[in-house]
Design an enzyme around this catalytic site. Sequence first.
Site, short mmCIF file in Angstrom:
data_model
loop_
_atom_site.label_atom_id
_atom_site.label_comp_id
_atom_site.label_asym_id
_atom_site.label_seq_id
_atom_site.Cartn_x
_atom_site.Cartn_y
_atom_site.Cartn_z
N LYS A 144 -6.75 -0.32 -1.21
CA LYS A 144 -7.13 -0.81 0.13
C LYS A 144 -6.43 -2.16 0.35
CE LYS A 144 -9.52 2.75 1.26
NZ LYS A 144 -8.99 3.65 2.28
N ASP A 147 -15.21 2.70 3.15
CA ASP A 147 -15.16 1.32 3.64
C ASP A 147 -16.46 0.56 3.38
OD1 ASP A 147 -12.57 1.68 4.48
OD2 ASP A 147 -13.12 2.16 6.54
N ARG A 196 0.84 -1.22 0.00
CA ARG A 196 0.00 0.00 0.00
C ARG A 196 0.87 1.26 0.00
NH1 ARG A 196 -4.78 -0.87 4.16
NH2 ARG A 196 -5.49 1.05 3.19
N ARG A 215 -10.15 -3.40 -4.34
CA ARG A 215 -11.56 -3.76 -4.11
C ARG A 215 -12.46 -3.51 -5.32
NH1 ARG A 215 -11.88 -1.55 2.08
NH2 ARG A 215 -10.93 -3.39 3.05
N ARG A 270 -13.17 -6.91 4.14
CA ARG A 270 -14.45 -6.34 3.70
C ARG A 270 -15.00 -7.04 2.44
NH1 ARG A 270 -14.85 -2.49 7.55
NH2 ARG A 270 -13.03 -1.20 7.90
C1 S3P Z 1 -9.45 5.21 8.12
C2 S3P Z 1 -9.54 5.94 6.96
C3 S3P Z 1 -9.83 5.35 5.65
C4 S3P Z 1 -10.43 3.96 5.78
C5 S3P Z 1 -9.70 3.11 6.78
C6 S3P Z 1 -9.71 3.77 8.15
C7 S3P Z 1 -9.11 5.91 9.38
O1 S3P Z 1 -8.62 5.24 4.90
O2 S3P Z 1 -10.47 3.31 4.54
O3 S3P Z 1 -10.32 1.84 6.88
O4 S3P Z 1 -9.31 5.33 10.46
O5 S3P Z 1 -8.63 7.05 9.29
P1 S3P Z 1 -8.10 6.47 4.00
O6 S3P Z 1 -7.90 7.61 4.89
O7 S3P Z 1 -6.79 5.99 3.43
O8 S3P Z 1 -9.13 6.67 2.94
#
Ligand code: S3P
Length: 440
Positions: A346, A319, A122, A350, A396
């Site tokens: 992710k 999410d 990632r 996805r 997910r």
């Molecule tokens: C999250 C932010 C999101 C989300 C992740 C949790 C967080 O990611 O997809 O599951 O707790 O700040 P991104 O900020 O990379 O979109």
Amino acid sequence: MKPFVVSRKSIPSGIVTLSGDKSIAHRAIILSAIAAGKTELSNFPVHQDSLATINVFRKLGVNIIHHNAKVQVCGNGFSGFCKPKQPIFVNNSGTTLRLSAGVLASCDFESTLVAADSLKLRPMKRITEPLRLMGAEISARQVGQDEYPPLTIIGKRLKGITYTLPVASAQVKSALLLAGLNADGLTQIIEPLPTRDHTERMLKLFRVKIKSGDKKISLAGKQKLISPGKIFIPGDISSAAFFIVWAAVLPGARIRIEKVSLNPTRIKIISLLQQMKADIKVIKSVQIGDNEPMGDILVKGGKLKGIEVASEDIPLIVDELPILMVAASLAYGKTILHGVGELRVKETDRVNSMVENLRKMGSDIQVEQSQAQEDILIDGCGRLSGASVKSYADHRTAMSMIIAGLCASGRTSVDDVSCIKKSFPDFIEKAKNLLADTNF
Ligand code: S3P
């Protein structure tokens, strides 16, 4: 691992309570560790990701006592953190990695954050670049134009910056706010679109002066955090979304989800499902001060219709998109999800995992490129057929496909559901409890 097999034998009914919200839990551990003194957390979710954050702060010398859903954190300020003896393993938790990097950037020692399989792939430049602008020294694995874990961070004295996020990301915003907390001067973050605001809310709860509004968040560095003493973590709305969709698409279903987070930056999934004609009622509990709002959600089954979702809404349902694709496949008519590109970075890609799986189940689902963004088009016909699908080692995707299988005709098998432990280890048990016939 044996494939997990499901079919629609009966419809869900009953009451369910959920463990605390994953995003709030990470922030509760981190800010309690930065504050001086004791903080007690309740309804703490025990899963791989939250345990990864506990692991990081224990390795930094913070005393954390953890017993089921209760956690006690004894913090000692930024200066209380000590150099970890070894590289710290963050497992597959992107939030742990990115937020911890923000904290470590200003700590007076060298540390390395090591990731497991999917997190190794990632992108991290989104945090390393702005943290370096603040004065941080970070090295990462360079591949092509981006950077990937492990991250090695040599703590420096940081200075606040004004930074416009190139992608709407709560993780990046939070990493920079945490770095700004121990930096000289003002840190200002400008978001292209609103994202979840748990860091801002929890900083206020720890009496940090922080301004937010009009897509701009700012805080002055070197403020002292004062613990509120106790924090209750409301149920996870992203976990609730699987059960909400399950009940919403099956006529006769009736469920109530209690004490779930109703943070305005997280409940877009509810208003979109309501727009799809889902019968969902929200009963808000009393909210005290700056704390996270919560309440109960009542869902009755019915027929859904397709809708168009604007790209501006995507960060607020990032999410929930996999389960929304399941809902759209089971609805009648066209659904368009605009600007879903972030889904590709992710735990797995996805877009790919959901399109491949839902096609196998008979969904008319396409990906289209429009004005330099990616859209998903689903022409729902109110049903899915059982098939053999894959989790792609993504929690997910796995849970979305189990729900799809519970609503489809015939048998659905999901190849490996062990990844569910990342965020919702008791998902299958809770789903079984909602079925009169507990034989899945
Ligand atoms: C999250 C932010 C999101 C989300 C992740 C949790 C967080 O990611 O997809 O599951 O707790 O700040 P991104 O900020 O990379 O979109």
